[in-house]
Design an enzyme around this catalytic site. Structure first.
Site, mmCIF file in Angstrom:
data_model
loop_
_atom_site.group_PDB
_atom_site.id
_atom_site.type_symbol
_atom_site.label_atom_id
_atom_site.label_comp_id
_atom_site.label_asym_id
_atom_site.label_seq_id
_atom_site.Cartn_x
_atom_site.Cartn_y
_atom_site.Cartn_z
ATOM 1 N N HIS A 172 13.963 7.809 -5.973
ATOM 2 C CA HIS A 172 15.065 8.623 -5.166
ATOM 3 C C HIS A 172 16.166 8.568 -5.913
ATOM 4 O O HIS A 172 16.694 7.866 -6.508
ATOM 5 C CB HIS A 172 15.189 7.556 -3.931
ATOM 6 N N GLN A 174 7.918 8.413 -0.339
ATOM 7 C CA GLN A 174 6.656 9.682 -0.244
ATOM 8 C C GLN A 174 6.894 10.600 0.763
ATOM 9 O O GLN A 174 8.178 10.860 1.185
ATOM 10 C CB GLN A 174 5.365 8.788 -0.168
HETATM 11 P P1 IMP Z 1 0.146 5.841 -5.826
HETATM 12 O O1 IMP Z 1 1.182 5.944 -4.587
HETATM 13 O O2 IMP Z 1 0.743 5.456 -7.111
HETATM 14 O O3 IMP Z 1 -0.970 5.242 -5.405
HETATM 15 O O4 IMP Z 1 -0.271 7.408 -6.074
HETATM 16 C C1 IMP Z 1 -1.146 8.123 -4.955
HETATM 17 C C2 IMP Z 1 -0.510 9.675 -4.759
HETATM 18 O O5 IMP Z 1 0.613 9.631 -4.330
HETATM 19 C C3 IMP Z 1 -0.546 10.136 -6.132
HETATM 20 O O6 IMP Z 1 -0.749 11.491 -5.799
HETATM 21 C C4 IMP Z 1 0.884 10.144 -6.368
HETATM 22 O O7 IMP Z 1 1.430 11.278 -7.346
HETATM 23 C C5 IMP Z 1 1.565 10.337 -4.846
HETATM 24 N N1 IMP Z 1 2.722 9.623 -4.996
HETATM 25 C C6 IMP Z 1 3.267 8.451 -4.874
HETATM 26 N N2 IMP Z 1 4.463 8.201 -4.674
HETATM 27 C C7 IMP Z 1 5.024 9.417 -4.696
HETATM 28 C C8 IMP Z 1 6.371 9.714 -4.488
HETATM 29 O O8 IMP Z 1 7.189 9.084 -4.488
HETATM 30 N N3 IMP Z 1 6.451 11.030 -4.789
HETATM 31 C C9 IMP Z 1 5.730 11.918 -4.815
HETATM 32 N N4 IMP Z 1 4.330 11.722 -4.923
HETATM 33 C C10 IMP Z 1 4.060 10.563 -4.796
#
Ligand code: IMP
Length: 439
Positions: free
Chosen positions: A41, A223
């Site tokens: 953020h 997210q």
């Molecule tokens: P993880 O949360 O690291 O397991 O990632 C799973 C998916 O969520 C992937 O496609 C990441 O790029 C996406 N992702 C996780 N956190 C963010 C965020 O804060 N912004 C955008 N994409 C996110």
């Protein structure tokens, strides 16, 4: 004054940090309820950019108490680093930050397992942030994780860490990885977690007391809607629930305390990582938007995938979250476009669909149906009043409102706090009546 949930209406990176930061003057508590340090953020503070990952964006406002709830997973090393970075900017963190004793810890083995799982998936990888988020929620669900509250009893804490580390070693073996966390990395996590002990408490009780005193809470989502583990584009999702409704149970509060939902949407769409993306632009226009919008991940630096605004997904987000109003960000990034497209439906053969299918594989096969609006080819950066926007830009915003069925109450025209259009629209003005005067 109400308790407001701010969520991302798309695939994350909508610019929630700036919007939460803007709204903070009207709230006494800011609570994170999901995700971990996969989030990034960005907040402007005294002409500096702060990239926050775990600490709520309210931290730059001295009157705000910041809480990290039990639905969040905490990498203690990352959190201690973030606290120290903020302290280096003369921001007092430790007295105003309360961390849930129930929050689960991300350990070095979780991070390794994240990498090992991705490597073993090959082309089917999710494109995670590599921060160990999925594996931490996994050991939480398997009841083999470590909760932060144990740091108040260092002996029990060390025992619990050892049990989780043994479990993670087993899981790494199953994932075909020979890598194991270094003992000094585990020790660094333990030391960092112990350093957090004075900030650990019962965030649910603290928030319930705030509710009973009538002190307004802003719930800061991480997210975005379509990264939600249940309602997103599974399996290309994160491992927590990102929808607004989860703010209550994930914080340990009854659902009725949530008073309103503000969703942040970008004026176009971006997505990081793999997974279907119906309105994706793989041409030079996409490159242009990526450059102009500086669309590179705050957490990983990865280039974001770019697409047109997807009103089908947007309407789905309105339904899933119960969105009352929208904050539209990065309108100025579209300034140089000759024409702007909005996906208003998806086509599957002869059939037109007006919502996202529940089968991820089917979504990848659908063609968006576009409506094209004229661009404005005028500089809108820093514009602060809706009437000052060129007519085609006003029409674009109004058309999005029509398609989403909810008002666009804020329009962001640049990264700084002042670069914002506040529209005198309900329900926004009743949520935060004094904000208009402050900005
Ligand atoms: P993880 O949360 O690291 O397991 O990632 C799973 C998916 O969520 C992937 O496609 C990441 O790029 C996406 N992702 C996780 N956190 C963010 C965020 O804060 N912004 C955008 N994409 C996110």
């Amino acid at each position: 004054m109400i308790n407001l949930v701010v969520v991302g209406g798309q695939w994350g990176d909508e610019g929630k940090g700036k919007i939460v930061d803007l709204l903070c003057p009207a709230f006494s508590h800011v609570a994170r309820f999901n995700g971990g340090n996969n989030a990034g953020h960005t907040v402007r503070f005294a002409d500096r950019h702060l990239a926050l990952h775990l600490i709520p964006s309210g931290i730059t406002h001295p009157h705000c108490r910041c809480l990290v709830g039990p639905g969040v997973v905490i990498d203690p090393v990352a959190l201690v680093n973030e606290i120290r970075t903020l302290e280096g900017q003369s921001i007092d963190v430790r007295k105003r930050l309360l961390l849930s004793a129930r929050a689960h810890l991300t350990l070095p083995g979780h991070r390794l397992l994240d990498g090992a799982r991705e490597a073993s998936k090959g082309r089917g990888r999710i494109g995670t942030t590599g921060r160990g988020i999925g594996p931490t929620y996994e050991t939480r669900a398997a009841r083999t994780g470590v909760r932060l509250g144990l740091v108040r009893n260092p002996r029990r804490f060390r025992e619990a860490v050892a049990v989780t580390c043994a479990e993670l070693d087993r899981l790494l073996g199953c994932a075909g990885s020979e890598a194991r966390p270094a003992a000094e990395d585990i020790e660094a996590s333990i030391a960092a977690a112990l350093e957090l002990a004075p900030m650990v408490g019962d965030t649910a009780v603290a928030l319930a007391q705030a509710v009973s005193r009538g002190e307004p809470i802003l719930f800061e989502g991480a997210q975005g809607t379509f990264l939600d583990i249940d309602h997103g584009t599974y399996p290309y999702v994160t491992s927590s629930n990102c929808l607004a409704g989860f703010a209550a149970p994930a914080s340990g509060l009854p659902a009725r305390v949530l008073g309103g939902v503000l969703a942040v949407f970008k004026a176009y769409t971006t997505r990081v990582g793999e997974g279907p993306f119906p309105t994706e632009m793989t041409d030079s226009l996409g490159d242009h938007i990526r450059r102009r919008g500086n669309e590179f991940g705050t957490t990983t630096g990865r280039p974001r995938r770019i697409g047109w605004f997807d009103a089908v997904a947007g309407r789905t987000a309105v339904r899933l979250n119960g969105i009352d109003a929208v904050a539209l960000t990065k309108l100025d990034v579209l300034d140089e476009m000759a024409a702007i497209r909005i996906a208003t439906a998806y086509r599957s053969g002869e059939q037109l669909l007006d919502r996202l299918p529940d089968d991820d594989a089917e979504l990848a096969r659908l063609d968006p149906v576009y409506e094209e609006l004229p661009g404005w080819r005028t500089d809108t950066a820093s514009v602060t009043s809706f009437d000052r926007l060129p007519q085609p830009a006003q029409s674009y915003v109004r058309r999005l409102e029509e398609l989403l069925g909810v008002p666009v109450c804020l329009v962001s025209t640049g990264p700084r706090r002042e670069e914002t259009i506040f529209r005198e629209l309900e329900p926004f003005t009743s949520w935060v009546p004094q904000l208009g005067e402050r900005h």
